[in-house]
Scaffold this motif. Sequence first.
Motif, short mmCIF file in Angstrom:
data_model
loop_
_atom_site.label_atom_id
_atom_site.label_comp_id
_atom_site.label_asym_id
_atom_site.label_seq_id
_atom_site.Cartn_x
_atom_site.Cartn_y
_atom_site.Cartn_z
N ALA A 1 -10.10 54.46 -20.78
CA ALA A 1 -8.94 53.57 -20.78
C ALA A 1 -8.08 53.80 -19.53
O ALA A 1 -7.61 52.85 -18.91
CB ALA A 1 -8.11 53.81 -22.04
N MET A 2 -7.88 55.06 -19.15
CA MET A 2 -7.07 55.34 -17.96
C MET A 2 -7.76 54.84 -16.70
O MET A 2 -7.12 54.25 -15.81
CB MET A 2 -6.78 56.83 -17.86
CG MET A 2 -5.83 57.35 -18.92
SD MET A 2 -5.27 59.05 -18.62
CE MET A 2 -4.34 58.87 -17.09
N VAL A 3 -9.05 55.05 -16.60
CA VAL A 3 -9.79 54.57 -15.41
C VAL A 3 -9.83 53.04 -15.40
O VAL A 3 -9.76 52.42 -14.33
CB VAL A 3 -11.20 55.17 -15.38
CG1 VAL A 3 -12.00 54.60 -14.20
CG2 VAL A 3 -11.12 56.69 -15.27
N ALA A 4 -9.92 52.42 -16.56
CA ALA A 4 -9.91 50.96 -16.62
C ALA A 4 -8.59 50.41 -16.08
O ALA A 4 -8.58 49.40 -15.35
CB ALA A 4 -10.12 50.49 -18.06
N GLU A 5 -7.48 51.05 -16.42
CA GLU A 5 -6.18 50.62 -15.90
C GLU A 5 -6.16 50.76 -14.38
O GLU A 5 -5.66 49.87 -13.66
CB GLU A 5 -5.07 51.47 -16.51
CG GLU A 5 -4.91 51.33 -18.02
CD GLU A 5 -4.18 50.06 -18.42
OE1 GLU A 5 -3.53 49.45 -17.55
OE2 GLU A 5 -4.26 49.68 -19.59
N ALA A 6 -6.66 51.88 -13.87
CA ALA A 6 -6.70 52.08 -12.42
C ALA A 6 -7.59 51.04 -11.74
O ALA A 6 -7.26 50.53 -10.66
CB ALA A 6 -7.19 53.49 -12.11
N ALA A 7 -8.73 50.72 -12.36
CA ALA A 7 -9.65 49.74 -11.79
C ALA A 7 -9.00 48.36 -11.70
O ALA A 7 -9.15 47.65 -10.68
CB ALA A 7 -10.93 49.69 -12.62
N GLU A 8 -8.30 47.97 -12.73
CA GLU A 8 -7.63 46.66 -12.70
C GLU A 8 -6.55 46.62 -11.63
O GLU A 8 -6.38 45.61 -10.93
CB GLU A 8 -7.05 46.35 -14.08
CG GLU A 8 -8.11 46.09 -15.14
CD GLU A 8 -7.52 45.88 -16.52
OE1 GLU A 8 -6.27 45.95 -16.65
OE2 GLU A 8 -8.29 45.66 -17.48
N ALA A 9 -5.79 47.73 -11.50
CA ALA A 9 -4.75 47.77 -10.47
C ALA A 9 -5.37 47.72 -9.08
O ALA A 9 -4.87 47.02 -8.18
CB ALA A 9 -3.92 49.05 -10.64
N LEU A 10 -6.47 48.45 -8.88
CA LEU A 10 -7.14 48.44 -7.57
C LEU A 10 -7.75 47.07 -7.25
O LEU A 10 -7.76 46.65 -6.10
CB LEU A 10 -8.23 49.50 -7.53
CG LEU A 10 -7.85 50.86 -6.92
CD1 LEU A 10 -9.07 51.76 -6.85
CD2 LEU A 10 -7.25 50.67 -5.54
N ALA A 11 -8.26 46.40 -8.27
CA ALA A 11 -8.80 45.05 -8.05
C ALA A 11 -7.70 44.13 -7.52
O ALA A 11 -7.93 43.31 -6.63
CB ALA A 11 -9.40 44.51 -9.34
N HIS A 12 -6.51 44.28 -8.07
CA HIS A 12 -5.36 43.49 -7.60
C HIS A 12 -5.05 43.84 -6.14
O HIS A 12 -4.78 42.95 -5.32
CB HIS A 12 -4.15 43.78 -8.49
CG HIS A 12 -2.88 43.15 -8.03
ND1 HIS A 12 -2.68 41.79 -8.01
CD2 HIS A 12 -1.73 43.70 -7.54
CE1 HIS A 12 -1.47 41.52 -7.56
NE2 HIS A 12 -0.87 42.67 -7.26
N ALA A 13 -5.10 45.13 -5.78
CA ALA A 13 -4.82 45.54 -4.41
C ALA A 13 -5.87 45.01 -3.44
O ALA A 13 -5.54 44.58 -2.32
CB ALA A 13 -4.76 47.07 -4.33
N HIS A 14 -7.14 45.01 -3.86
CA HIS A 14 -8.20 44.52 -2.97
C HIS A 14 -8.08 43.02 -2.71
O HIS A 14 -8.53 42.54 -1.67
CB HIS A 14 -9.57 44.87 -3.55
CG HIS A 14 -10.02 46.26 -3.20
ND1 HIS A 14 -10.92 46.53 -2.19
CD2 HIS A 14 -9.67 47.47 -3.71
CE1 HIS A 14 -11.12 47.83 -2.10
NE2 HIS A 14 -10.38 48.43 -3.02
N GLU A 15 -7.48 42.30 -3.62
CA GLU A 15 -7.23 40.88 -3.37
C GLU A 15 -6.28 40.70 -2.19
O GLU A 15 -6.29 39.66 -1.52
CB GLU A 15 -6.65 40.21 -4.62
CG GLU A 15 -7.66 40.10 -5.77
CD GLU A 15 -7.02 39.56 -7.04
OE1 GLU A 15 -5.80 39.31 -7.02
OE2 GLU A 15 -7.74 39.37 -8.04
N ALA A 16 -5.42 41.71 -1.95
CA ALA A 16 -4.51 41.69 -0.79
C ALA A 16 -5.10 42.46 0.39
O ALA A 16 -4.36 42.80 1.33
CB ALA A 16 -3.16 42.28 -1.19
N ASN A 17 -6.40 42.76 0.32
CA ASN A 17 -7.11 43.48 1.40
C ASN A 17 -6.55 44.88 1.64
O ASN A 17 -6.47 45.35 2.78
CB ASN A 17 -7.07 42.67 2.71
CG ASN A 17 -7.80 41.35 2.60
OD1 ASN A 17 -8.90 41.29 2.03
ND2 ASN A 17 -7.21 40.29 3.13
N LEU A 18 -6.14 45.54 0.58
CA LEU A 18 -5.63 46.90 0.67
C LEU A 18 -6.47 47.80 -0.21
O LEU A 18 -6.60 47.56 -1.42
CB LEU A 18 -4.16 46.97 0.25
CG LEU A 18 -3.43 48.28 0.55
CD1 LEU A 18 -3.39 48.53 2.05
CD2 LEU A 18 -2.01 48.25 -0.01
#
Length: 508
Positions: A113-130
Amino acid sequence: MSSPAVEPGTKLAERFRLEDRVHESGGATLWKAIDEVLARPVAVHTFDPDFPRLNEVVTAARVASRLTDPRLTQVFDATEDDGHSYVVSEWVSGESFGDMIAGGPLDPERAAAMVAEAAEALAHAHEANLAHLCLTPDHLVWTAGSTVKLLGLGVDAVLDDVTSDDPARDDAEGLGRLLYAGLTGHWPGDERDGGGLPVAPMGDGHFCTPRQVTAGVPGYLDAIVCRALLPETRRGLEPLTTPAEVAEALASVSRPSPLPMPTPMPMTALPVAASRSEGIDTAAPHRHTPPPQHHQTQHQHRPMPRQAGGMVNKVAMTVVVLLVMVAVGLGAWTLGRSIGNAGTPVPGEESTTPTPTAAAGTREVKPSSVTGFDPLGDNEERGELAVNATDGRESTDWHSESYDSADFGRLKTGVGLLLDMGESVPVKQVTVNFGSTSGGTVELRVGDSPQLDDLSVLQKLNGVSGKKTFTAEAPKKGRYVLVWFTKLPTYQGKYRGQVLDMKVLATK
């Protein structure tokens, strides 16, 4: 002209007062500071005048400041000038992922669950090329407010001079390492990045899978780690190459509640000591307290004469006796009427005889074991949930992994739930509760071998939803019963199979 030294007590932008040095390396210093305008702690990075990547770190911080995902550390300010250059971000209090697993692995669902939260947050960041590029157990925090927070996005990679030709792939592997660590308590990588965790054991020249290291790791989580991190052990599965793909693979994991659930208030209020905590009054419920004795007004109540009280008692007794007589007479009349009409329906009344739902001449057979069935994948499609499908409770369920399409993303032709009845039985009827799913196609298969091609199709249904009954024209004998989804129904915007409960009836 040289810049003034940065020391404790230095105030930046007439607002951020530096208090304690937290870390210093390579010309960058992390401080705990106070935002004197909002009276809150903040994290501040300051830089030496000759710091070589000052422009890059400020640029990354400004990109991160535009992201809105609350699971990412919020950046408040980033300034580059000839005086003091700095980056100001939120101060996060809580327990790091590394601290949580220092004594051993977490509960698998909790880690996922914790890694899933991190993955979703990182997916959002990668949409901004970060990208992050520096994922370690200390970058993931369970905060004091019971939420997940991912630290260091963009900034830490620049500070450590880390670059990548495929940042999405590297962050997907980083998420795989975090999940591996949470499931096993070992770090599958460079010992310096593991925060003191023991390095994962090796076998045949590569890291062992989580299930080889720690007993009880669910098969589907083991498969996700292999797909993201361990190409040598994927067993033909498609790799996970972006944070978005990792997030999708973990989408069905139950998430921790952001805050503790409120305790229901008792129906009857109990005395509570008045206190003031964090600006919240928790005073006891208001109770009327009589004023002092000398302010009381005396109200005289005349006692009822004894004779009147006696008369009231006599009237009440008479009423009770009459009611008892009426009740006895009515009961006797009803009993006689029932005896006289035994076996004869009374006009206007419905029969209360239950309508049998099971096929005549059948008996319920309990399975000896239940497993997830995925012969074209890891052969353990959410197997840890399988027992929920036959526990007699509709509040629990087995469900498959979630997919983006009804045809399993064209990765396989089906998944299902396999019941081992312990012996060959003549199966006549199987009732399955599919819950709130909608659509999809399901085959009910029966046979004496657990191999898919050896199981005969007893019946096929389209549009599965709610409770459905599969009935054979003639009993089909077999030890194994398979609920086989060949097309997945929809569920909350995704596609997955689900079984709340099921019963198998065999002929006597």
